[in-house]
Scaffold this motif. Structure first.
Motif, mmCIF file in Angstrom:
data_model
loop_
_atom_site.group_PDB
_atom_site.id
_atom_site.type_symbol
_atom_site.label_atom_id
_atom_site.label_comp_id
_atom_site.label_asym_id
_atom_site.label_seq_id
_atom_site.Cartn_x
_atom_site.Cartn_y
_atom_site.Cartn_z
ATOM 1 N N TRP B 147 0.847 -1.202 0.000
ATOM 2 C CA TRP B 147 0.000 0.000 0.000
ATOM 3 C C TRP B 147 0.875 1.242 0.000
ATOM 4 O O TRP B 147 1.012 1.934 0.989
ATOM 5 N N ARG B 148 1.476 1.500 -1.163
ATOM 6 C CA ARG B 148 2.397 2.617 -1.332
ATOM 7 C C ARG B 148 1.988 3.378 -2.592
ATOM 8 O O ARG B 148 1.241 2.837 -3.410
ATOM 9 N N PRO B 149 2.483 4.600 -2.740
ATOM 10 C CA PRO B 149 2.079 5.371 -3.923
ATOM 11 C C PRO B 149 2.347 4.641 -5.247
ATOM 12 O O PRO B 149 1.569 4.777 -6.194
ATOM 13 N N TRP B 150 3.420 3.848 -5.286
ATOM 14 C CA TRP B 150 3.720 3.210 -6.575
ATOM 15 C C TRP B 150 2.658 2.211 -6.993
ATOM 16 O O TRP B 150 2.563 1.834 -8.155
ATOM 17 N N VAL B 156 -2.203 2.074 -13.069
ATOM 18 C CA VAL B 156 -2.382 2.803 -14.334
ATOM 19 C C VAL B 156 -1.726 2.016 -15.468
ATOM 20 O O VAL B 156 -2.323 1.789 -16.529
ATOM 21 N N LEU B 157 -0.492 1.552 -15.217
ATOM 22 C CA LEU B 157 0.219 0.776 -16.243
ATOM 23 C C LEU B 157 -0.541 -0.510 -16.572
ATOM 24 O O LEU B 157 -0.669 -0.894 -17.741
ATOM 25 N N LEU B 159 -3.759 -1.121 -16.317
ATOM 26 C CA LEU B 159 -4.980 -0.852 -17.073
ATOM 27 C C LEU B 159 -4.652 -0.523 -18.531
ATOM 28 O O LEU B 159 -5.335 -0.993 -19.440
ATOM 29 N N VAL B 160 -3.595 0.255 -18.729
ATOM 30 C CA VAL B 160 -3.170 0.556 -20.100
ATOM 31 C C VAL B 160 -2.780 -0.736 -20.807
ATOM 32 O O VAL B 160 -3.201 -1.016 -21.935
ATOM 33 N N GLY B 161 -2.002 -1.567 -20.086
ATOM 34 C CA GLY B 161 -1.567 -2.847 -20.659
ATOM 35 C C GLY B 161 -2.745 -3.733 -21.017
ATOM 36 O O GLY B 161 -2.778 -4.353 -22.089
ATOM 37 N N MET B 162 -3.728 -3.771 -20.139
ATOM 38 C CA MET B 162 -4.913 -4.589 -20.413
ATOM 39 C C MET B 162 -5.661 -4.070 -21.628
ATOM 40 O O MET B 162 -6.131 -4.849 -22.465
ATOM 41 N N GLY B 163 -5.764 -2.734 -21.714
ATOM 42 C CA GLY B 163 -6.443 -2.140 -22.862
ATOM 43 C C GLY B 163 -5.745 -2.524 -24.160
ATOM 44 O O GLY B 163 -6.394 -2.919 -25.137
#
Lengths: 247, 391
Positions: B147-150, B156-157, B159-163
């Protein structure tokens, strides 16, 4: 009324629906003064001090705290709440935060203080209420007396000019009352303006500059502890003192 | 006057038998009663002794035990035979016809169709990879150390990859329009996205329902009651069929997106009521303490009220999550191929049609795996949340 009053109530009235909780309450409290408010339950004493930081809104009359009148104006209310600390009967510590987090939360978010700075100040206050070793525990792990001392430290961390106490020892086991009263007495010795609703008459006698006696929403009489205890003016006060001092 | 809850936090009067002590000793009773004296006896006695003490200690218990054993004897052997012992695990449909048990070969033959629907057969490694990535990220998001900012960046990466994987059209991948997607990816994406979007929305709705501003309160009450008053099927139907009628000509909103919006709004309405329950459980003193310290409404809400309220409502919230996950199977009504719909399609092959029960058992198992994981995770989360605050 005194010119240098820090808290001033003028003919304050309040109703809960048809129940008349405060009737024309007028009182003037000077800077550094210690006022003890007593009276039978349902007499309006808690309601009165809760009006001073607007946890309850009054309906008629005026309340002026440090030159600011309490109205529906949210900004004025916020300003006053920063100056006024409050200690509750049931402590009302935040159970999901550690003791230290309880103390630092408001200074960080309301006053915008740096975490390291306020943590240092908070530790100082915890030392003053004599529980620095509990800083990283949760409120649920402390005794009632310890919780109430944390609550006092939490209010002090906001650097208030006025402290309100709403029956601070009423929910405590008897053996814990003293540790809380000791902290309050110490605080009084430092010149804090204090308004305290309490039944602890020993504390009142020792610390108060004046004692206010309320019944049925009105102030029946007020005066110095000596006057109040030795020579009460009204029959109602004598009756109350008779009941409370007997045991 | 401020006498509302002396019993809430006040120490209980110390009497010979205070209620708290009585309750505590009552809870401990079983261990106390059974542990010390019987611990030695338990180890000495073999299962026979244990059964005699616990299952046959009275005539009624003996009768109930025998009745249960009889029922088990009726149910378990045929079930085991059908599921495992006499089942056919591979081979053709002819082999299945001769076997007395279940025909699991149908799953072997049809699993690609069940999992990925009508996605082009040769490209099905793409939805597989997308799902694996998605499930891995969901798992990782549950780990406290991550549970860290990264983690947000990683999402995001992902979701883009899945798209990219699902649609393609770039990096040498052929383009697959989303009306050819189906099976597990649809179920996973619809449920996770609708839950993730509905949760914050539900908090706003719950807060709005308690707002002192009449316009906000009326809107929130109206929205919640409307959504709760109609079946999900009709919400999906409206989102899919009626909503486009209100759009200006030429503007279209993707069918998948419309179903997602419908699911999200519906789930948010139910979640809002669960969250409201948590808000109401917060003692008045917490609000007063926050007010007295000068916290603003949003500070009070975000720092004091919600952290406590959401802990309390973990069980009903997860209940709603599980419900929403299973409800994704209703999107079949607007022509989307979720896991269950794809399974149904798999049963339409004449050669394998007799074995629809096996297909549904398998689809049910897939749903169960995800729902059970959610349930177990919520139990862990509850323990974590209550570790320090238990009084």
């Amino acid at each position: 009324m005194t010119a240098n009053a820090i808290i001033e109530l003028r003919k304050v009235g309040k109703w809960y629906n048809s129940y008349h909780a405060l009737r024309d309450v007028s009182i003037s409290i000077g800077k550094g003064e210690k006022v003890v408010v007593c009276g039978p339950s349902g007499s309006g004493k808690s309601t009165m001090i809760r009006c001073i930081n607007r946890l309850e809104a009054h309906q008629t009359g005026h309340i002026i705290v440090d030159g600011i009148e309490l109205t529906d104006d949210v900004k004025a209310v916020e300003k006053i709440r920063r100056k006024v600390g409050m200690v509750f009967q049931n402590f009302n510590l935040f159970p999901h935060l550690t003791v230290l987090q309880n103390l630092t939360l408001a200074p960080i978010w309301v006053r915008g203080m740096a975490k390291s700075e306020i943590e240092e100040i908070a530790m100082m206050y915890l030392k003053r209420v004599r529980i620095p070793d509990q800083a990283h525990k949760f409120p649920g792990q402390l005794s009632g007396g310890q919780q109430q001392r944390v609550a006092i430290a939490r209010a002090l961390c906001m650097r208030p000019e006025i402290m309100l106490f709403d029956e601070p020892t009423s929910a405590l086991d008897p053996e814990m009352v003293k540790e809380v009263l000791d902290v309050m007495t110490e605080l009084a010795g430092e010149g804090m303006t204090m308004v305290c609703v309490t039944h602890e008459m020993g504390f009142a006698r020792q610390v108060a500059d004046s004692i206010v006696f309320m019944a049925e929403g009105s102030i029946i009489e007020s005066g110095s502890p000596a006057e109040f205890f030795e020579n009460p003016k009204s029959e109602r006060t004598r009756q109350f003192l008779g009941q409370i001092l007997e045991h | 006057m401020s006498k509302h809850s002396p019993a809430d936090q006040a120490p209980i009067p110390t009497g010979p038998v205070s209620p708290a002590r009585w309750a505590a000793s009552y809870e401990e009773e079983p261990t106390q009663a059974s542990a010390p004296p019987q611990a030695n006896g338990m180890t000495a006695l073999k299962p026979f002794g244990w059964a005699k003490d616990n299952l046959f200690n009275t005539p009624l218990n003996a009768a109930l035990t025998l009745a249960c054993l009889f029922l088990l004897w009726l149910v378990v052997p045929p079930m085991a035979n059908w599921l495992l012992l006499k089942a056919s695990w591979s081979g053709s449909s002819e082999a299945c016809r001769e076997a007395a048990g279940a025909c699991w070969s149908v799953i072997v033959v049809k699993h690609r169709l069940i999992f990925f629907g009508t996605y082009p057969y040769d490209e099905q490694w793409r939805p597989f990879l997308a799902c694996a990535l998605f499930v891995a990220m969901l798992g990782a998001s549950g780990v406290r150390a991550f549970w860290r900012p990264w983690l947000a960046v990683a999402w995001v990466l992902t979701l883009v990859g899945m798209g990219v994987l699902m649609w393609g059209g770039v990096a040498g991948l052929t383009y697959v329009p989303n009306d050819r997607w189906g099976g597990l990816p649809i179920t996973l994406m619809l449920s996770v996205f609708s839950i993730a979007l509905a949760f914050p929305l539900s908090i706003l709705l719950a807060l709005g329902r308690q707002s002192s501003l009449p316009a906000i309160r009326t809107f929130c009450v109206g929205f919640i009651e409307t959504m709760r008053g109609v079946p999900l099927v009709s919400v999906l139907f409206m989102a899919s069929v009626m909503f486009p009628l209100f759009l200006p000509e030429g503007v279209t909103v993707d069918k998948l997106l419309r179903a997602l919006a419908g699911m999200t709004l519906f789930t948010a309405a139910y979640l809002a009521e669960a969250v409201r329950g948590g808000l109401q459980a917060i003692p008045k003193g917490q609000y007063e303490a926050a007010d007295a310290l000068g916290l603003s409404y949003w500070q009070k809400t975000m720092l004091i009220v919600l952290p406590q309220a959401l802990r309390i409502v973990i069980p009903p919230i997860v209940n709603q999550f599980i419900s929403a996950f299973k409800d994704t199977s209703l999107v079949t009504i607007v022509g989307l191929y979720d896991l269950l719909t794809a399974a149904t399609v798999a049963t339409t092959d004449p050669e394998w049609r007799p074995y629809f029960a096996e297909v549904y058992v398998f689809a049910g198992l897939m749903f169960w795996i995800f729902c059970f994981s959610m349930s177990r995770y919520s139990q862990w989360l509850e323990r974590l949340a209550n570790r320090y605050t238990r009084r």
